[in-house]
Structure formats: structure tokens, C-alpha cells
Write a protein that holds these residues in place. Structure first.
Motif, PDB file in Angstrom:
ATOM      1  N   ASP A 210       1.372  14.778  -7.560  1.00 42.74           N
ATOM      2  CA  ASP A 210       1.127  14.049  -6.321  1.00 42.74           C
ATOM      3  C   ASP A 210       0.715  12.614  -6.661  1.00 42.74           C
ATOM      4  O   ASP A 210      -0.174  12.405  -7.500  1.00 42.74           O
ATOM      5  N   VAL A 211       1.337  11.643  -5.989  1.00 45.11           N
ATOM      6  CA  VAL A 211       1.087  10.233  -6.288  1.00 45.11           C
ATOM      7  C   VAL A 211       0.815   9.476  -4.991  1.00 45.11           C
ATOM      8  O   VAL A 211       1.623   9.523  -4.059  1.00 45.11           O
ATOM      9  N   HIS A 212      -0.316   8.781  -4.945  1.00 44.59           N
ATOM     10  CA  HIS A 212      -0.690   7.960  -3.787  1.00 44.59           C
ATOM     11  C   HIS A 212      -0.864   6.527  -4.281  1.00 44.59           C
ATOM     12  O   HIS A 212      -1.788   6.232  -5.044  1.00 44.59           O
ATOM     13  N   LEU A 213       0.038   5.640  -3.868  1.00 46.62           N
ATOM     14  CA  LEU A 213       0.122   4.288  -4.406  1.00 46.62           C
ATOM     15  C   LEU A 213      -0.318   3.238  -3.404  1.00 46.62           C
ATOM     16  O   LEU A 213      -0.024   3.335  -2.208  1.00 46.62           O
ATOM     17  N   LYS A 214      -0.995   2.219  -3.910  1.00 49.62           N
ATOM     18  CA  LYS A 214      -1.231   0.995  -3.144  1.00 49.62           C
ATOM     19  C   LYS A 214      -0.168  -0.006  -3.562  1.00 49.62           C
ATOM     20  O   LYS A 214      -0.052  -0.351  -4.743  1.00 49.62           O
ATOM     21  N   LEU A 215       0.639  -0.465  -2.613  1.00 52.54           N
ATOM     22  CA  LEU A 215       1.712  -1.401  -2.940  1.00 52.54           C
ATOM     23  C   LEU A 215       1.135  -2.720  -3.441  1.00 52.54           C
ATOM     24  O   LEU A 215       0.121  -3.211  -2.943  1.00 52.54           O
ATOM     25  N   GLN A 216       1.810  -3.288  -4.440  1.00 51.71           N
ATOM     26  CA  GLN A 216       1.363  -4.524  -5.070  1.00 51.71           C
ATOM     27  C   GLN A 216       2.141  -5.722  -4.521  1.00 51.71           C
ATOM     28  O   GLN A 216       3.241  -5.590  -3.996  1.00 51.71           O
ATOM     29  N   ASN A 217       1.543  -6.907  -4.672  1.00 48.53           N
ATOM     30  CA  ASN A 217       2.172  -8.173  -4.280  1.00 48.53           C
ATOM     31  C   ASN A 217       2.549  -8.202  -2.800  1.00 48.53           C
ATOM     32  O   ASN A 217       3.611  -8.698  -2.415  1.00 48.53           O
ATOM     33  N   VAL A 218       1.668  -7.655  -1.979  1.00 47.03           N
ATOM     34  CA  VAL A 218       1.891  -7.614  -0.536  1.00 47.03           C
ATOM     35  C   VAL A 218       0.524  -7.507   0.131  1.00 47.03           C
ATOM     36  O   VAL A 218      -0.455  -7.052  -0.490  1.00 47.03           O
ATOM     37  N   GLU A 219       0.445  -7.912   1.385  1.00 45.41           N
ATOM     38  CA  GLU A 219      -0.852  -7.928   2.061  1.00 45.41           C
ATOM     39  C   GLU A 219      -1.385  -6.546   2.400  1.00 45.41           C
ATOM     40  O   GLU A 219      -2.602  -6.333   2.482  1.00 45.41           O
ATOM     41  N   THR A 220      -0.516  -5.579   2.623  1.00 45.45           N
ATOM     42  CA  THR A 220      -0.971  -4.231   2.974  1.00 45.45           C
ATOM     43  C   THR A 220       0.146  -3.233   2.723  1.00 45.45           C
ATOM     44  O   THR A 220       1.327  -3.599   2.677  1.00 45.45           O
ATOM     45  N   GLY A 221      -0.221  -1.974   2.565  1.00 48.64           N
ATOM     46  CA  GLY A 221       0.796  -0.933   2.428  1.00 48.64           C
ATOM     47  C   GLY A 221       0.486   0.094   1.357  1.00 48.64           C
ATOM     48  O   GLY A 221      -0.021  -0.235   0.277  1.00 48.64           O
ATOM     49  N   GLU A 222       0.760   1.357   1.686  1.00 47.70           N
ATOM     50  CA  GLU A 222       0.608   2.465   0.751  1.00 47.70           C
ATOM     51  C   GLU A 222       1.846   3.358   0.850  1.00 47.70           C
ATOM     52  O   GLU A 222       2.523   3.381   1.883  1.00 47.70           O
ATOM     53  N   VAL A 223       2.106   4.097  -0.222  1.00 43.27           N
ATOM     54  CA  VAL A 223       3.220   5.052  -0.242  1.00 43.27           C
ATOM     55  C   VAL A 223       2.751   6.336  -0.912  1.00 43.27           C
ATOM     56  O   VAL A 223       2.063   6.292  -1.934  1.00 43.27           O
ATOM     57  N   GLU A 224       3.127   7.468  -0.336  1.00 49.49           N
ATOM     58  CA  GLU A 224       2.827   8.771  -0.924  1.00 49.49           C
ATOM     59  C   GLU A 224       4.109   9.409  -1.436  1.00 49.49           C
ATOM     60  O   GLU A 224       5.127   9.424  -0.731  1.00 49.49           O
TER      61      GLU A 224
END
Length: 297
Positions: free
Chosen positions: A273-287
């Protein structure tokens, strides 16, 4: 020997001299924490307990030390320590042949590379059993990626975005469908990638689909797949085992993880299971959910 530090993700205690070498490997390989000075999370303590100490770890990482290689001693130089520790943890040269991630070099047969393994009772792998070749690219397995959802993605149109995800490893690239006007899209879409022998990180990018102009980037992240592959290849037949945790990729400032990423056997399959905070952007996550599939399955 005085052990003043430890590697939380490998699960071993370190002497002062080896500690410096481990720090230079990077936290994705070895996360060094002081036994007395650093704050430990419950998860990091549990990881150390699960491994069972240096003797248990060495039974895996030093199971097959070839002639000409020797463990560092107290008087060893930094260069000698660096060579051995990199061979042990980064290149994984001392694992049993059946557990190695990188199995063969071009132009060398298994009997040549593992000429001593017959004497130690370990099986000598045949190329057909561990990888396939497409053109000149050698593959060691398949990576199934389930893109579950995005959370609080960035706005790239007037009030919303039309997001889709692109995944790549090596020269391969796959993508999800576009979900119109949604900053919290649910894809639940499974994508398949072949993992080359010389693999790098799994790269993820989120884009906003535009009809009349170039698609806008909505963030990116990289996923280290080595923890998953190492954990998966340590078990010959996961389907014969019950559900259990077998590994963990620890969240740190050096990666995009929001939470520690747990690797488990679930219904005979090795998943992460992977929960990521997107980089080089103001907001956003991906599971995401990753699954390792051997080529012979």
C-alpha cells in the motif's frame, strides 16, 4: 563492540565506524538512527523487533559470501567498509542466488556466475526461470499497479481539473483514463508494467487533460520498488503462507511517502500500500496498491 546506532529499515545495530557508511547509502537503503539520541516511532521499534537482530539479518544478507570477500574488522579502512556494505545491502551480492534481485549479466551463464552455489547446496538458477528477454531488455518480473484515487488535486482549469495518471519504469509507460472535472477522482484502475533487470524507481505523474492545448502537469512522485521486490523474492511460494506483513518502506523527508508503506502477503499475493504526497505542486495526494508478480506465475 559498541553499537551506538541502528538502521531502522534494515533492522540491524551499527558500530560507530559503519554508521557513517550507512548514512551515505541514503535513507531509502538504510535509515540510521541513534540508539540514545534520536526519537523512535513505534513502527521503527516494531521493525527492529520483527527482523530479530543482527544475527537474523546476517543469515539473509550474508548467506552466500564468495571467496575473496571478508567482513570488515575493527581496523578496516573506510574504503574497505564501504565496499563490503555496498555489496551487502545495495548490490545484495551475498544473498542466496534464489533470493537475488539482479540474477544474471549479459553473456554469462548461471553456472558461471554461481559456480560455488552447487557446493553449498543452493539451487543454480536458469535464465528461463528468473527472467525473460524482449529485444535486448531483460525482465525479472511484473509490477501490477492499482491506481486507487487522487485526493485534493490541484486546479488547472477554471474551477477544477480533468486528471489522469501516467506511470513509467524504464522505457515503458502506461496511463489511466481521464476523469472529467474532479479534484478527488477515484480510478480503481489496474495497470501492468514489466520490470527490467536494471530497474529504477517507478515514476508517477498526474496531468490535467486539455483539448486544445498541451496537458498541464499536476504533480509527480517517485516510488522505490526495491523494498517490494526484495520482500517478495525472499519467499519462494507466498501462496502457501497466511496473511502477514513481510516488509516496510519508511516515510522520510527523502521520499514522497505520507505514511510508512506496508508490504504484506494477502491471499497468497505480495502487495504494498502506497500513499503519496505529490511533489512540485501546491496540493495533491495519490493512493496506490502495488503487487509483485513473478514471471513464472
Amino acid at each position: 563492540m559498541l553499537y551506538c546506532s541502528s538502521s531502522a529499515n534494515i533492522g540491524v545495530f551499527l558500530c560507530l565506524k559503519c554508521c557513517g557508511v550507512h548514512r551515505n547509502l541514503g535513507t531509502h537503503i538504510s535509515k540510521v538512527l541513534s540508539v540514545t539520541l534520536d526519537d523512535w516511532t513505534d513502527e521503527e521499534i516494531e521493525s527492529m523487533i520483527e527482523v530479530g537482530g543482527n544475527i537474523s539479518a546476517n543469515a539473509i544478507y550474508e548467506a552466500f559470501i564468495p571467496e575473496g570477500s571478508s567482513k570488515p574488522i575493527p581496523d578496516s579502512t573506510y574504503e574497505e567498509r564501504l565496499k563490503f556494505i555496498r555489496s551487502k545491502y545495495v548490490l545484495q551480492e551475498f544473498l542466496k542466488p534464489s533470493l537475488r534481485i539482479v540474477s544474471f549479466s549479459k553473456g554469462r551463464s548461471s553456472s558461471t556466475q554461481y559456480s560455488d552455489s552447487r557446493r553449498n547446496g543452493d539451487p543454480v538458477l536458469e535464465p528461463s526461470a528468473s527472467m525473460e528477454m524482449v529485444g535486448m531488455v531483460e525482465f525479472i518480473g511484473l509490477l501490477k499497479v492499482k491506481v486507487i484515487r487522487g485526493i485534493h488535486l490541484a486546479v488547472r482549469d477554471m474551477l477544477s481539473s480533468d486528471p489522469y495518471v501516467v506511470l513509467s519504469i524504464g522505457q515503458q509507460k502506461v496511463q489511466t483514463r481521464v476523469i472529467p472535472s474532479n479534484l478527488n477522482p477515484v480510478w480503481n484502475e489496474e495497470l501492468m508494467l514489466s520490470v527490467p533487470e536494471k530497474y529504477g524507481p517507478l515514476k508517477l505523474k498526474v496531468f490535467d487533460h486539455d483539448t486544445f492545448s498541451a496537458d498541464d502537469i499536476m504533480g509527480e512522485a517517485e516510488i522505490d520498488v526495491q523494498p517490494l521486490i526484495t520482500a517478495a523474492t525472499a519467499f519462494d511460494d507466498p501462496s502457501s503462507l497466511g496473511n502477514m506483513q513481510i516488509g516496510k518502506w519508511l516515510a522520510s523527508r527523502d521520499n514522497a511517502l505520507l505514511d510508512d508503506s506496508i508490504i504484506s502477503i494477502v491471499d497468497g499475493k505480495v502487495k504494498q500500500d502506497v500513499h503519496l504526497k505529490l511533489q512540485n505542486v501546491e496540493t495533491g495526494e495519490v493512493e496506490l496498491e502495488l503487487e509483485w508478480i513473478p514471471l513464472d506465475q
